[in-house]
Each structure stands twice: as structure tokens, then as C-alpha cells.
Design a protein around this motif. Structure first.
Motif, PDB file in Angstrom:
ATOM      1  N   MET A  54       1.035  -1.439   0.309  1.00 57.67           N
ATOM      2  CA  MET A  54       0.121   0.417  -0.037  1.00 57.67           C
ATOM      3  C   MET A  54       0.758   1.350   0.238  1.00 57.67           C
ATOM      4  SD  MET A  54      -3.111  -1.748   0.512  1.00 57.67           S
ATOM      5  CE  MET A  54      -4.371  -0.520   0.525  1.00 57.67           C
ATOM      6  N   THR A  55       1.464   1.357  -0.769  1.00 54.75           N
ATOM      7  CA  THR A  55       2.682   1.964  -1.305  1.00 54.75           C
ATOM      8  C   THR A  55       1.708   4.045  -1.904  1.00 54.75           C
ATOM      9  OG1 THR A  55       3.281   1.747  -3.248  1.00 54.75           O
ATOM     10  CG2 THR A  55       3.844   0.993  -1.722  1.00 54.75           C
ATOM     11  N   LYS A  56       0.503   3.562  -2.320  1.00 53.74           N
ATOM     12  CA  LYS A  56      -0.106   4.856  -2.751  1.00 53.74           C
ATOM     13  C   LYS A  56      -1.300   5.885  -1.846  1.00 53.74           C
ATOM     14  CE  LYS A  56       0.161   4.352  -7.567  1.00 53.74           C
ATOM     15  NZ  LYS A  56      -0.982   3.685  -9.150  1.00 53.74           N
ATOM     16  N   SER A  57      -1.513   6.898  -1.828  1.00 52.59           N
ATOM     17  CA  SER A  57      -2.248   7.659  -1.216  1.00 52.59           C
ATOM     18  C   SER A  57      -3.669   6.594  -0.546  1.00 52.59           C
ATOM     19  CB  SER A  57      -1.961   9.150  -0.763  1.00 52.59           C
ATOM     20  OG  SER A  57      -2.249   9.172  -2.791  1.00 52.59           O
ATOM     21  N   VAL A  58      -4.229   6.659  -2.061  1.00 57.47           N
ATOM     22  CA  VAL A  58      -5.232   5.912  -2.589  1.00 57.47           C
ATOM     23  C   VAL A  58      -5.272   4.876  -3.784  1.00 57.47           C
ATOM     24  CG1 VAL A  58      -8.102   5.964  -4.093  1.00 57.47           C
ATOM     25  CG2 VAL A  58      -6.738   7.716  -3.101  1.00 57.47           C
ATOM     26  N   THR A  59      -5.240   3.747  -2.828  1.00 49.54           N
ATOM     27  CA  THR A  59      -5.015   2.124  -3.854  1.00 49.54           C
ATOM     28  C   THR A  59      -6.687   1.849  -4.326  1.00 49.54           C
ATOM     29  OG1 THR A  59      -3.762   1.979  -2.605  1.00 49.54           O
ATOM     30  CG2 THR A  59      -4.988   0.055  -3.101  1.00 49.54           C
ATOM     31  N   VAL A  60      -7.064   1.551  -5.312  1.00 53.44           N
ATOM     32  CA  VAL A  60      -8.530   1.563  -6.231  1.00 53.44           C
ATOM     33  C   VAL A  60      -7.896  -0.004  -6.222  1.00 53.44           C
ATOM     34  CG1 VAL A  60      -9.857   1.686  -8.824  1.00 53.44           C
ATOM     35  CG2 VAL A  60      -8.368   3.239  -6.988  1.00 53.44           C
ATOM     36  N   ILE A  61      -9.083  -0.676  -5.495  1.00 48.43           N
ATOM     37  CA  ILE A  61      -9.135  -2.335  -6.191  1.00 48.43           C
ATOM     38  C   ILE A  61     -10.090  -2.456  -6.972  1.00 48.43           C
ATOM     39  CG2 ILE A  61      -9.800  -4.611  -5.330  1.00 48.43           C
ATOM     40  CD1 ILE A  61      -8.768  -3.584  -2.435  1.00 48.43           C
ATOM     41  N   GLY A  62      -9.639  -3.795  -8.171  1.00 50.89           N
ATOM     42  CA  GLY A  62     -10.811  -3.757  -9.043  1.00 50.89           C
ATOM     43  C   GLY A  62     -10.596  -4.948 -10.116  1.00 50.89           C
ATOM     44  N   SER A  63     -11.484  -5.223 -11.180  1.00 56.89           N
ATOM     45  CA  SER A  63     -11.306  -6.193 -12.033  1.00 56.89           C
ATOM     46  C   SER A  63     -10.385  -5.644 -12.834  1.00 56.89           C
ATOM     47  CB  SER A  63     -12.303  -7.328 -12.946  1.00 56.89           C
ATOM     48  OG  SER A  63     -13.483  -6.371 -13.382  1.00 56.89           O
ATOM     49  N   GLY A  64     -10.967  -4.037 -13.373  1.00 58.40           N
ATOM     50  CA  GLY A  64     -10.072  -3.311 -14.689  1.00 58.40           C
ATOM     51  C   GLY A  64      -8.480  -3.474 -14.258  1.00 58.40           C
ATOM     52  N   ASP A  65      -7.723  -3.379 -15.741  1.00 53.23           N
ATOM     53  CA  ASP A  65      -6.607  -2.962 -15.981  1.00 53.23           C
ATOM     54  C   ASP A  65      -5.887  -1.261 -15.671  1.00 53.23           C
ATOM     55  OD1 ASP A  65      -6.718  -5.323 -17.516  1.00 53.23           O
ATOM     56  OD2 ASP A  65      -6.837  -4.768 -19.229  1.00 53.23           O
ATOM     57  N   GLU A  66      -6.629  -0.766 -15.140  1.00 56.20           N
ATOM     58  CA  GLU A  66      -5.933   0.645 -15.086  1.00 56.20           C
ATOM     59  C   GLU A  66      -6.725   0.657 -13.158  1.00 56.20           C
ATOM     60  OE1 GLU A  66     -10.580   0.479 -14.601  1.00 56.20           O
ATOM     61  OE2 GLU A  66      -9.477   0.157 -15.653  1.00 56.20           O
ATOM     62  N   CYS A  67      -6.961  -0.761 -12.699  1.00 53.43           N
ATOM     63  CA  CYS A  67      -6.992  -0.048 -11.371  1.00 53.43           C
ATOM     64  C   CYS A  67      -5.190  -0.728 -10.779  1.00 53.43           C
ATOM     65  CB  CYS A  67      -7.752  -1.172 -10.255  1.00 53.43           C
ATOM     66  SG  CYS A  67      -9.490  -0.982 -11.118  1.00 53.43           S
ATOM     67  N   ASP A  68      -4.400  -0.439  -9.246  1.00 47.20           N
ATOM     68  CA  ASP A  68      -4.303  -0.669  -8.981  1.00 47.20           C
ATOM     69  C   ASP A  68      -3.845  -2.098  -8.213  1.00 47.20           C
ATOM     70  OD1 ASP A  68      -3.084   1.950  -8.379  1.00 47.20           O
ATOM     71  OD2 ASP A  68      -4.536   2.658  -7.405  1.00 47.20           O
ATOM     72  N   ILE A  69      -4.507  -2.460  -7.874  1.00 48.55           N
ATOM     73  CA  ILE A  69      -4.839  -4.162  -7.797  1.00 48.55           C
ATOM     74  C   ILE A  69      -6.117  -4.673  -8.204  1.00 48.55           C
ATOM     75  CG2 ILE A  69      -5.570  -6.038  -5.811  1.00 48.55           C
ATOM     76  CD1 ILE A  69      -4.776  -3.629  -3.485  1.00 48.55           C
ATOM     77  N   ILE A  70      -5.673  -5.738  -9.092  1.00 44.68           N
ATOM     78  CA  ILE A  70      -6.115  -6.494 -10.324  1.00 44.68           C
ATOM     79  C   ILE A  70      -6.524  -7.072  -9.119  1.00 44.68           C
ATOM     80  CG2 ILE A  70      -6.381  -6.757 -12.911  1.00 44.68           C
ATOM     81  CD1 ILE A  70      -4.376  -5.158 -13.194  1.00 44.68           C
ATOM     82  N   ILE A  71      -7.911  -7.642  -9.361  1.00 44.25           N
ATOM     83  CA  ILE A  71      -8.930  -9.331  -9.414  1.00 44.25           C
ATOM     84  C   ILE A  71      -9.621  -9.333 -10.022  1.00 44.25           C
ATOM     85  CG2 ILE A  71      -9.570 -10.640  -7.760  1.00 44.25           C
ATOM     86  CD1 ILE A  71      -9.146  -8.733  -5.265  1.00 44.25           C
TER      87      ILE A  71
END
Length: 435
Positions: free
Chosen positions: A21-38
Motif C-alpha cells: 500500500m504505497t499510494k495515498s489511494v489504492t483502487v481495487i477491481g477487475s479493470g486493468d487501470e486498477c492498482d490491485i487487479i482481481i
């Protein structure tokens, strides 16, 4: 050196990965633009985000169709997360790790995952759909269906003890098939080992490393069939799973998915080849039920319904697994008055002082009785518990936790008879009224 906060994501067949968790905002999702991709079908393209606010981390749902949960509580508004909180996004389990930061929730933040939920419409709809679907398969015992649903909504586990062939496994399979969830069946046998349930680490020749292969306990609805057919060593492997929803293998913890509901069946102890469950494991079950033989009309209906095919083949799911988690949150909001708590404590003390009982109710048993009371009240559409809820459910919640003294077995037929006497000796005026 301070450890960087990270998320441990359990995914795939025994696989897990750590995301810093190095960013101030971490986005999680299935999209390729997300920081954490599931990459899962039940994870939206931008499902949720975690933002850092000073020393705190705040999770917020963005557009998750399947919901976001923290420690099994729906995230309806932004809320703080702390070290070892379990985040569920769709069916994916994430563990938040921040061991170096002990201060997590600011006193004036006003953020709370357990925000007030005012509507019971979801709960009523879930109960109605499940009851109607299960009754198509399991016939003639509506009270048994009710008690199993009450136990599940209270986030507990149920033990069903009865003779073979009365429908114990069919009831569990009908419930599992009514929920779009991961269903696993464990058929207990004398030669089964603990690793056959929990899983084990095996050496992967291709990658030259050990990887964890999960056992059948990694599911949402678990049918532990004939649990007293296996040895006490294997029975005990369920203890940590049932009480903590966590499995520790070689010093590493693996979080079980939520909802996690164990339906265990067993034959009576006087049947050949059984190993009686130890008291600590019995205490892990919120309720113990018995089905009994059906009435003549119900048994005839069973014969008719299975003349051509089994009714299990004709039903499908009516709710999703995350609907059960939302119902758990609703049940916890049911009000328990101080008088109801006093009544529960009085019952518990009466079992501890009764001369016919070898042991009394533990505080865990009293807490279980309160949880079941909340669930029963929610089942009937109330947001408060009445004394009748406690009295009706006390035998199912307490009987398997108590034992008769050897010298008292001539006077008392069973523990249930002692409980009935205790309940009669502690009358409550206005049992069906709010206290």
C-alpha cells in the motif's frame, strides 16, 4: 525499519500474493487501470478503494455489485480498517496488514462499519425464499428448517443428530443449493486425517517451492457428514476453523471465506463405530437439533416427490452468498434489553447450581443464547428480543453443552428434561411482550 502496510490476497488454488500500500489511494477491481487487479466475475471494474488519512486507512465501496465487507460487515459508508482486518470483495478474501501502526481509528472520525441498518425487508425476503425452496425437498419439518436458518443467520454452526435416513444430509444439501455459494461435503471415515480437511503444503516441482493446497473446509456451506465416524484427532481439526474462521498451516494463517456455515451430522452414540465428540468441540456448535421421523402424510409426500427423480435436481439457488452476510449485519442490530440479558444470566446461573448437572452453562453458552434470540426475533420480523425467543430456543442452544451426573440419570431422563424444569422454575410475565 517500519513495515509497509500491505494486503494479502488469497486467490486461485492455494495461491496468495502481497500488494504493498504505497499510494495515498489504492483502487481495487477487475479493470486493468486498477492498482490491485482481481480478475473475477464477481469483482467490478472499479470495486472499492482504500485511501490513507494520516495514520488511518479508510475503505470505501465504489461500484461493487457483489458488495464489499470488512470482518463480514457490509461497507455502506467509508470506514476505517486496522491490522488483520479481513476484507471481502465479491468472493475474494484480502487481509490488511499494518503491524507497526497500533493507532488506527481516530476518536473524532465518526466512521463506523457497523452503521445503523433500519430496514428488515432484505432479511424477510431471504427467509421466505429459502424456506420455500428448502421445503420443496425437505418435507414435513418446518420447525427444523426454521432452526437451521436461525442458526445460519446468527453466524453459528449446527449439529444434527438422529438416526440414519431421516434426511439430515438432504436438508444440508437443499440449503447449500438454495444459496449461490461454494458448497463442500466432507464424508468422515475412521481413516481420515486432519490434513484431509484443512489442506496441506506440497512441494511444487515445476516452481521448486512449497504451495498450499486447500482442503474441503474452504467453502461457504460445509456439510460435515457423520462427523462422529472419524477419530478425535481429525474431529479436533475443525475447532479452529469453526471458532476463528482461520486455519493455521505450518505457522501461516489462511482465512476462510464468508459466509462460513458448518452443518455437521452424526448418528447417536450407541450406533456401532462412532467416536463421541469431545465437549470443547460440541461447544463450538451454536445449536444441536434432532429431526425425528415424519408424519404419515409427510412421508407419503416424500415418496411421491421422489417417484421419478430427486427433488434436489429440480431446485436452484434463490439468494447469493453475500445476501447472508448482509443478514448477519441485520441480526446483530436486533435490540436486547437489560431485562432480557438478566433473564439469560439467571438461566445460566440456574444450570450451574442445579444438583443434577455435572457442569453449567459457560459465558459462551449465554452469549450463544443471546445471539440465537436476536436471530429468532429477526426471523419473525421484530427488531427486539422477547422472553419467548429465549425460552423456545434454550433447549437447542444449551442441551448439548450440559451433562447429567451419573447418579442423577435415574431421576432425570435427559438434559432436556432438566432444562425444561429450570425454565418452568423461572417464570416470566408477559413472555410475548417487549421488555
Amino acid at each position: 525499519m517500519k513495515e509497509i502496510p500491505h494486503l494479502t490476497i488469497q486467490e486461485g488454488y492455494g495461491k496468495s500474493r502481497d500488494c504493498l500500500m504505497t499510494k495515498s489511494v489504492t483502487v481495487i477491481g477487475s479493470g486493468d487501470e486498477c492498482d490491485i487487479i482481481i480478475k473475477k466475475s464477481d469483482v467490478s471494474s472499479r470495486h472499492a478503494q482504500i485511501r490513507q488519512d494520516g495514520d488511518s486507512f479508510i475503505i470505501e465501496e465504489l461500484a461493487g455489485a457483489e458488495g464489499t465487507f470488512v470482518n463480514s460487515t457490509p461497507v455502506s459508508e467509508p470506514c476505517s480498517i486496522k491490522h488483520l482486518d479481513v476484507i471481502q470483495i465479491g468472493s475474494s478474501m484480502l487481509v490488511f496488514n499494518d503491524p507497526d501502526n497500533l493507532v488506527r481509528i481516530p476518536a473524532d472520525s465518526g466512521l463506523d462499519c457497523a452503521d445503523e441498518i433500519s430496514s428488515f425487508s432484505l432479511l424477510k425476503n431471504v427467509i421466505k425464499l429459502l424456506e420455500e425452496n428448502i421445503s420443496k425437498v425437505f418435507k414435513g419439518k418446518p420447525d427444523v428448517i426454521r432452526n437451521v436458518l436461525v442458526c445460519m443467520l446468527a453466524d453459528g454452526h449446527v449439529l444434527i443428530e438422529d438416526s440414519p435416513g431421516v434426511g439430515k444430509s438432504v436438508l444440508a444439501q437443499a440449503l447449500a443449493k438454495s444459496i449461490q455459494a461454494n458448497y463442500k461435503r466432507i464424508q468422515f471415515t475412521p481413516d481420515m486425517m486432519p490434513s484431509d480437511i484443512t489442506g496441506m503444503n506440497i512441494f511444487d516441482e515445476s516452481n521448486k517451492e512449497f504451495r498450499f493446497v486447500p482442503g474441503p473446509i474452504f467453502g461457504n456451506i460445509i456439510l460435515a457428514d457423520e462427523i462422529n465416524r472419524t477419530t478425535p484427532r481429525t474431529q479436533s481439526s475443525l475447532l479452529e476453523c469453526m471458532s476463528e474462521s482461520v486455519i493455521t498451516i505450518d505457522g501461516r494463517q489462511h482465512v476462510l471465506p464468508k459466509p462460513f456455515f458448518v452443518i455437521a451430522t452424526q448418528n447417536p452414540d450407541d450406533y456401532h463405530g462412532t467416536y463421541p465428540l469431545p465437549e470443547p468441540q460440541l461447544d463450538r456448535f451454536l445449536m444441536k437439533l434432532s429431526i425425528g421421523y415424519p408424519a404419515a402424510d409427510a412421508e407419503k409426500d416424500i415418496l411421491s416427490s421422489q417417484a421419478e427423480s430427486h427433488p434436489l435436481n429440480r431446485i436452484s439457488y434463490v439468494i447469493k452468498a453475500n445476501d447472508v452476510l448482509r443478514c448477519h449485519a441485520l441480526v446483530r442490530k436486533v435490540h436486547v434489553s437489560e431485562k432480557i440479558k438478566d433473564y439469560i444470566v439467571t438461566l445460566a446461573n440456574a444450570t450451574r447450581e442445579h444438583p443434577a448437572l455435572l457442569n453449567g452453562c459457560s459465558p459462551r453458552a449465554a452469549l450463544a443464547l443471546m445471539r440465537v434470540g436476536q436471530s429468532v426475533a429477526a426471523y419473525y420480523g421484530r427488531d427486539y428480543v422477547i422472553p419467548k425467543d429465549i425460552r423456545d430456543m434454550a433447549p437447542a442452544v444449551l442441551s448439548h453443552r450440559l451433562r447429567l451426573k451419573l447418579r442423577s440419570r435415574g431421576e432425570w431422563k435427559s438434559v432436556e428434561a432438566v432444562l425444561k424444569s429450570i425454565l418452568e422454575d423461572i417464570p416470566v410475565s408477559g413472555e410475548e411482550e417487549k421488555l
